[in-house]
Motif scaffolding. Sequence first.
Motif, PDB file in Angstrom:
ATOM      1  N   TYR A  96     -12.177 -17.624 -40.740  1.00 44.16           N
ATOM      2  CA  TYR A  96     -12.531 -18.848 -40.028  1.00 44.16           C
ATOM      3  C   TYR A  96     -11.279 -19.587 -39.571  1.00 44.16           C
ATOM      4  O   TYR A  96     -10.238 -19.545 -40.230  1.00 44.16           O
ATOM      5  CB  TYR A  96     -13.376 -19.757 -40.933  1.00 44.16           C
ATOM      6  CG  TYR A  96     -14.763 -19.216 -41.140  1.00 44.16           C
ATOM      7  CD1 TYR A  96     -15.809 -19.605 -40.303  1.00 44.16           C
ATOM      8  CD2 TYR A  96     -15.044 -18.316 -42.157  1.00 44.16           C
ATOM      9  CE1 TYR A  96     -17.087 -19.104 -40.479  1.00 44.16           C
ATOM     10  CE2 TYR A  96     -16.323 -17.813 -42.346  1.00 44.16           C
ATOM     11  CZ  TYR A  96     -17.335 -18.205 -41.499  1.00 44.16           C
ATOM     12  OH  TYR A  96     -18.601 -17.701 -41.675  1.00 44.16           O
ATOM     13  N   THR A  97     -11.409 -20.305 -38.452  1.00 46.51           N
ATOM     14  CA  THR A  97     -10.312 -21.146 -37.976  1.00 46.51           C
ATOM     15  C   THR A  97     -10.250 -22.396 -38.844  1.00 46.51           C
ATOM     16  O   THR A  97     -11.202 -22.734 -39.553  1.00 46.51           O
ATOM     17  CB  THR A  97     -10.530 -21.576 -36.517  1.00 46.51           C
ATOM     18  OG1 THR A  97     -11.670 -22.442 -36.461  1.00 46.51           O
ATOM     19  CG2 THR A  97     -10.707 -20.378 -35.589  1.00 46.51           C
ATOM     20  N   GLU A 156     -10.465 -25.451 -37.924  1.00 49.46           N
ATOM     21  CA  GLU A 156     -11.527 -26.375 -37.509  1.00 49.46           C
ATOM     22  C   GLU A 156     -12.877 -25.956 -38.091  1.00 49.46           C
ATOM     23  O   GLU A 156     -13.649 -26.790 -38.554  1.00 49.46           O
ATOM     24  CB  GLU A 156     -11.621 -26.458 -35.978  1.00 49.46           C
ATOM     25  CG  GLU A 156     -10.406 -27.067 -35.302  1.00 49.46           C
ATOM     26  CD  GLU A 156      -9.194 -26.119 -35.227  1.00 49.46           C
ATOM     27  OE1 GLU A 156      -9.370 -24.867 -35.240  1.00 49.46           O
ATOM     28  OE2 GLU A 156      -8.053 -26.628 -35.190  1.00 49.46           O
ATOM     29  N   GLU A 157     -13.160 -24.653 -38.069  1.00 50.64           N
ATOM     30  CA  GLU A 157     -14.419 -24.151 -38.633  1.00 50.64           C
ATOM     31  C   GLU A 157     -14.473 -24.381 -40.142  1.00 50.64           C
ATOM     32  O   GLU A 157     -15.523 -24.751 -40.686  1.00 50.64           O
ATOM     33  CB  GLU A 157     -14.580 -22.657 -38.333  1.00 50.64           C
ATOM     34  CG  GLU A 157     -14.824 -22.334 -36.881  1.00 50.64           C
ATOM     35  CD  GLU A 157     -14.746 -20.846 -36.593  1.00 50.64           C
ATOM     36  OE1 GLU A 157     -15.547 -20.391 -35.756  1.00 50.64           O
ATOM     37  OE2 GLU A 157     -13.886 -20.133 -37.186  1.00 50.64           O
ATOM     38  N   GLU A 181     -15.142 -28.066 -40.877  1.00 50.11           N
ATOM     39  CA  GLU A 181     -16.547 -28.392 -40.597  1.00 50.11           C
ATOM     40  C   GLU A 181     -17.472 -27.870 -41.696  1.00 50.11           C
ATOM     41  O   GLU A 181     -18.349 -28.581 -42.158  1.00 50.11           O
ATOM     42  CB  GLU A 181     -16.956 -27.819 -39.229  1.00 50.11           C
ATOM     43  CG  GLU A 181     -18.353 -28.200 -38.799  1.00 50.11           C
ATOM     44  CD  GLU A 181     -18.577 -29.701 -38.661  1.00 50.11           C
ATOM     45  OE1 GLU A 181     -19.700 -30.152 -38.952  1.00 50.11           O
ATOM     46  OE2 GLU A 181     -17.633 -30.423 -38.287  1.00 50.11           O
ATOM     47  N   ARG A 182     -17.244 -26.648 -42.122  1.00 48.23           N
ATOM     48  CA  ARG A 182     -18.086 -26.082 -43.181  1.00 48.23           C
ATOM     49  C   ARG A 182     -17.894 -26.824 -44.491  1.00 48.23           C
ATOM     50  O   ARG A 182     -18.864 -27.079 -45.213  1.00 48.23           O
ATOM     51  CB  ARG A 182     -17.783 -24.593 -43.375  1.00 48.23           C
ATOM     52  CG  ARG A 182     -18.463 -23.737 -42.339  1.00 48.23           C
ATOM     53  CD  ARG A 182     -18.472 -22.295 -42.695  1.00 48.23           C
ATOM     54  NE  ARG A 182     -19.387 -21.998 -43.799  1.00 48.23           N
ATOM     55  CZ  ARG A 182     -19.626 -20.763 -44.233  1.00 48.23           C
ATOM     56  NH1 ARG A 182     -19.037 -19.731 -43.661  1.00 48.23           N
ATOM     57  NH2 ARG A 182     -20.458 -20.561 -45.234  1.00 48.23           N
TER      58      ARG A 182
END
Length: 125
Positions: free
Chosen positions: A10-11, A13-14, A17-18
Motif C-alpha cells: 500500500y502507498t 496515503e492508502e 486511510e486504512r
Amino acid sequence: MTEQVKERTYTEEEIEERLKKELPHWYYEKGWIRRKYRTNSWKGTLMVINAVGHLAEAAWHHPDLTASYAWVEVRLVNHHAKGVTDKDFTLAKKIEEVIQWQPGKEEGPLEGTPDDPRFKYIKYD
C-alpha cells in the motif's frame, strides 16, 4: 518448489486511510504500521509481548517489538513484500482485538480484572 507471488503493498496515503478507518490507535511511521500499548508494570508488558508473540507465530507473520517497564511498541511490515500489505493490517486487527479485550464490559461469566491497582496490568484505551 512453487514461486512466491509478491503481495500488493500500500502507498503511504492508502495506509493512512486504512489506519484511520480500521485501526485508529495505530499509526504509520518510517515504513511501519505501529502501536504502543501502555501497561501498569513489567508483568503487564510481558503479558502483552507473549500474547503478540502467540498471535504472530500462529499467523506466521512476525512483528518487531520494543518494550520497556510500562509499554510495548508493536511494528508491522511485510519484509518479503518490502512494504505494508494486507497481512500487516490483518495481524494488527487481531492483536488489537486480543490486547484490548475487556471481558468485564461484556455480558457473560468472565468478569475481568478487579478494579484494584494490585491486579491492573494494561491501560486500556
